[in-house]
Design a protein around this motif. Structure first.
Motif, PDB file in Angstrom:
ATOM      1  N   ASP A 194       0.821  -1.214   0.000  1.00 63.10           N
ATOM      2  CA  ASP A 194       0.000   0.000   0.000  1.00 63.10           C
ATOM      3  C   ASP A 194       0.851   1.258   0.000  1.00 63.10           C
ATOM      4  O   ASP A 194       0.503   2.263  -0.607  1.00 63.10           O
ATOM      5  CB  ASP A 194      -0.926   0.006   1.223  1.00 63.10           C
ATOM      6  CG  ASP A 194      -1.935  -1.123   1.121  1.00 63.10           C
ATOM      7  OD1 ASP A 194      -2.020  -1.715   0.025  1.00 63.10           O
ATOM      8  OD2 ASP A 194      -2.608  -1.432   2.117  1.00 63.10           O
ATOM      9  N   ARG A 246      -3.155  10.468  -6.571  1.00 58.45           N
ATOM     10  CA  ARG A 246      -3.937  11.619  -7.045  1.00 58.45           C
ATOM     11  C   ARG A 246      -3.271  12.941  -6.653  1.00 58.45           C
ATOM     12  O   ARG A 246      -3.237  13.884  -7.439  1.00 58.45           O
ATOM     13  CB  ARG A 246      -5.367  11.535  -6.506  1.00 58.45           C
ATOM     14  CG  ARG A 246      -6.272  10.686  -7.419  1.00 58.45           C
ATOM     15  CD  ARG A 246      -7.729  10.850  -7.051  1.00 58.45           C
ATOM     16  NE  ARG A 246      -8.010  10.313  -5.717  1.00 58.45           N
ATOM     17  CZ  ARG A 246      -8.325   9.039  -5.483  1.00 58.45           C
ATOM     18  NH1 ARG A 246      -8.421   8.189  -6.492  1.00 58.45           N
ATOM     19  NH2 ARG A 246      -8.557   8.621  -4.269  1.00 58.45           N
ATOM     20  N   ALA A 247      -2.728  12.943  -5.431  1.00 56.89           N
ATOM     21  CA  ALA A 247      -2.063  14.177  -4.981  1.00 56.89           C
ATOM     22  C   ALA A 247      -0.853  14.486  -5.868  1.00 56.89           C
ATOM     23  O   ALA A 247      -0.639  15.631  -6.281  1.00 56.89           O
ATOM     24  CB  ALA A 247      -1.639  14.039  -3.529  1.00 56.89           C
ATOM     25  N   ASP A 287      -0.801   3.721  -2.764  1.00 57.45           N
ATOM     26  CA  ASP A 287      -1.918   4.477  -2.234  1.00 57.45           C
ATOM     27  C   ASP A 287      -2.530   5.430  -3.268  1.00 57.45           C
ATOM     28  O   ASP A 287      -1.861   6.307  -3.805  1.00 57.45           O
ATOM     29  CB  ASP A 287      -1.435   5.259  -1.007  1.00 57.45           C
ATOM     30  CG  ASP A 287      -2.544   6.047  -0.388  1.00 57.45           C
ATOM     31  OD1 ASP A 287      -3.563   5.407  -0.049  1.00 57.45           O
ATOM     32  OD2 ASP A 287      -2.416   7.271  -0.269  1.00 57.45           O
ATOM     33  N   ALA A 288      -3.825   5.228  -3.544  1.00 60.57           N
ATOM     34  CA  ALA A 288      -4.489   5.979  -4.610  1.00 60.57           C
ATOM     35  C   ALA A 288      -4.533   7.471  -4.288  1.00 60.57           C
ATOM     36  O   ALA A 288      -4.393   8.315  -5.184  1.00 60.57           O
ATOM     37  CB  ALA A 288      -5.897   5.442  -4.839  1.00 60.57           C
ATOM     38  N   GLU A 289      -4.694   7.777  -3.006  1.00 58.08           N
ATOM     39  CA  GLU A 289      -4.771   9.192  -2.654  1.00 58.08           C
ATOM     40  C   GLU A 289      -3.437   9.907  -2.923  1.00 58.08           C
ATOM     41  O   GLU A 289      -3.407  11.003  -3.460  1.00 58.08           O
ATOM     42  CB  GLU A 289      -5.126   9.311  -1.177  1.00 58.08           C
ATOM     43  CG  GLU A 289      -6.056  10.461  -0.894  1.00 58.08           C
ATOM     44  CD  GLU A 289      -6.865  10.183   0.354  1.00 58.08           C
ATOM     45  OE1 GLU A 289      -6.527  10.789   1.380  1.00 58.08           O
ATOM     46  OE2 GLU A 289      -7.786   9.336   0.311  1.00 58.08           O
ATOM     47  N   THR A 290      -2.354   9.236  -2.540  1.00 58.14           N
ATOM     48  CA  THR A 290      -1.038   9.801  -2.817  1.00 58.14           C
ATOM     49  C   THR A 290      -0.856   9.965  -4.325  1.00 58.14           C
ATOM     50  O   THR A 290      -0.309  10.972  -4.790  1.00 58.14           O
ATOM     51  CB  THR A 290       0.073   8.871  -2.278  1.00 58.14           C
ATOM     52  OG1 THR A 290      -0.326   8.406  -0.987  1.00 58.14           O
ATOM     53  CG2 THR A 290       1.399   9.572  -2.191  1.00 58.14           C
ATOM     54  N   TYR A 306      -3.453   9.098 -15.223  1.00 54.07           N
ATOM     55  CA  TYR A 306      -3.287  10.055 -14.132  1.00 54.07           C
ATOM     56  C   TYR A 306      -2.694  11.367 -14.619  1.00 54.07           C
ATOM     57  O   TYR A 306      -2.722  12.367 -13.921  1.00 54.07           O
ATOM     58  CB  TYR A 306      -2.333   9.491 -13.067  1.00 54.07           C
ATOM     59  CG  TYR A 306      -2.950   8.484 -12.130  1.00 54.07           C
ATOM     60  CD1 TYR A 306      -3.608   8.918 -10.968  1.00 54.07           C
ATOM     61  CD2 TYR A 306      -2.868   7.126 -12.381  1.00 54.07           C
ATOM     62  CE1 TYR A 306      -4.163   8.007 -10.091  1.00 54.07           C
ATOM     63  CE2 TYR A 306      -3.423   6.207 -11.503  1.00 54.07           C
ATOM     64  CZ  TYR A 306      -4.065   6.644 -10.364  1.00 54.07           C
ATOM     65  OH  TYR A 306      -4.610   5.745  -9.502  1.00 54.07           O
TER      66      TYR A 306
END
Ligand code: SF4
Lengths: 89, 376
Positions: free
Chosen positions: B5, B14-15, B9-12, B51
């Motif tokens: 993870d 996207r950030a 991590d998908a949030e990372t 992305y």
């Protein structure tokens, strides 16, 4: 042959000092660790490429690499089969 | 899986993607080359391009060792395999690579004995076990693989094996990058440096790219977040007007490489004046052969090697794909005449090859969708 597969060192100096037993996906194999500047110790993780340990990595890196490899599917299966058929001594 | 993870991590992701977007200057396009086939794989598998802002294009480089072997070398290897008593060995990936006159598999159907091995040490073992045969190992690969061949040669010398030799086709990545930089076809803004090759050669050999060509290089890991972070670092450099070599994969790649591996290569091999690359033509000082001291283990010394030169098939556009000028699907035979089962070009043979990666993941990238629509 492009892949580097992580394995956990279980025994060092098998027969010759530069050989080690490594567990890869549940199977124990002999690999050559002669390219590492510092010989690995049991419990270390190494990246194995065509029968040689290329580098020592930490467990997180090893697990992440394994996950990537498992996603490869057939290519990884083929590499493991090749490794299983190999006899290094 | 806790460990994984961290890199996924998908949030990372996207950030990072948002920060990359914010660095894009309006109206400017950015083209980055990922040199290594392993990166190509991650990019497709995880849809990294989805992305990225449309202004950024990733092109695939020549870093697939199977893909760059010219047809003539395959024919030369088959010629060696046909010599009396020869037992030829090669990595599995080479078996289906088409030469001018078929692949190793085709050749075996006609009576040669070309066997797949996992490691050059397996070839060495075959030599020990078959003293009445001449065992030849077809060595291919970049600096990642060359040390293994070198160590095997040192072993063969220590044992004074008389029936083992290497048909050396090892290539070096830096001259290929330079050839691409010098080619007028492509304008690149920076490079994702190869991961495993760099564990051996380190980061210094890329410094000329920053210094002489003014392009940033970021040596990248293979995880999706590694790639995004590396692209972010390239964008930052461009925004700040810097051109430097950075090591994003420092957890595995030492800045100075692996001295033991480099020493083993240096002891057993030397640079060839030039070597032909599939699709890229002859590149000076881009490949290795054995040193004179190891001539008795050099298949090119032990046997007569014809040095066959074969033009790539007309339909094949691997050269353009290897240089990143064409996307795999732009090749006319992609997915029709050329598939992993019936490869015309090498990029379709190895799973690391750009064409095979495209084919296997069937990715319709943004550009592809756009152009497919436009072409209708
Ligand atoms: S589709 Fe086949 S022939 Fe065309 S570039 Fe790819 S590998 Fe080469």
């Amino acid at each position: 042959m492009c892949l580097a597969i992580p394995g956990e060192v279980v025994e060092v100096g098998v027969g010759r000092p530069e050989l080690a037993r490594v567990e890869v996906s549940g199977v124990r194999r002999t690999v050559n660790v002669g390219l590492l500047a510092v010989p690995p110790a049991p419990g270390d993780w190494v990246l194995i490429h065509v029968g040689f340990a290329l580098s020592v990595v930490d467990e997180a890196e090893a697990r992440a690499t394994l996950a990537l490899l498992e996603e490869l599917g057939q290519a990884y299966e083929d590499e493991l089969a090749a490794l299983a058929g190999s006899r290094i001594d | 899986m806790r460990f994984v993870d961290e890199y996924r991590d998908a949030e990372t992701a996207r950030a990072l993607a948002a920060r990359i977007s914010a660095l894009c200057e309006p109206g400017r396009r950015y083209t980055f080359m990922e040199v290594c086939g392993g990166h190509t794989h991650t990019i497709y598998q995880h849809g990294i391009e989805d992305y990225l802002p449309e202004q950024i294009t990733l092109v695939h480089g020549p870093g697939c060792p199977v893909c760059v072997i010219p047809m003539g070398r395959v024919d030369d290897a088959i010629h060696l395999a046909r010599q009396p008593d020869v037992l030829m060995t090669s990595f599995g990936d080479m078996m289906r690579v088409p030469g001018g006159d078929g692949s190793f598999f085709d050749s075996n159907a006609e009576g040669t004995d070309i066997r797949m091995v996992y490691s050059p040490l397996d070839a060495l073992n075959l030599a020990r076990a078959n003293p009445d045969r001449q065992v030849v190992f077809m060595a291919i690969g970049f600096e990642t693989t060359a040390p293994s061949t070198a160590m095997t040669l040192l072993r063969a010398a220590a044992e004074d094996l008389r029936n083992f030799s290497v048909f050396c086709n090892h290539v070096t990545i830096v001259p290929a990058i330079k050839a691409i930089l010098d080619s007028p076809d492509l304008r690149l803004d920076g490079f994702l440096g190869p991961g495993h090759v760099s564990t051996v050669i380190g980061c210094r050999p890329y410094e000329f790219i920053a210094r002489e060509y003014g392009k940033p290089v970021v040596v990248a890991g293979f995880e999706p977040l590694d790639i995004l972070e590396s692209i972010h670092r390239l964008m930052l450099q461009l925004r700040e007007g810097r051109a430097e070599v950075e090591n994003q994969y420092a957890r595995v790649v030492p800045w100075d490489g692996n001295p033991v591996a480099l020493r083993a290569i240096g002891e057993t091999m030397r640079l060839r004046p030039h070597f032909e690359w599939r699709g890229l033509g002859f590149i000076s000082h881009s490949a290795l052969r054995l040193r004179e001291e190891y001539a008795r283990f050099d298949a090119e010394e032990r046997f007569e090697v014809p040095g066959v030169r074969v033009a790539d098939p007309k339909a094949c556009q691997c050269g353009e794909v290897l240089k990143g000028v064409l996307k795999p699907w732009e090749c006319k035979v992609f997915g029709t005449a050329c598939t992993p089962e019936t490869p015309i070009g090498t990029c379709m043979v190895s799973p690391e090859g750009a064409c095979a990666a495209y084919y296997n993941f069937g990715r319709f990238t943004r550009t592809r969708v756009r152009e497919a629509v436009a072409g209708r």
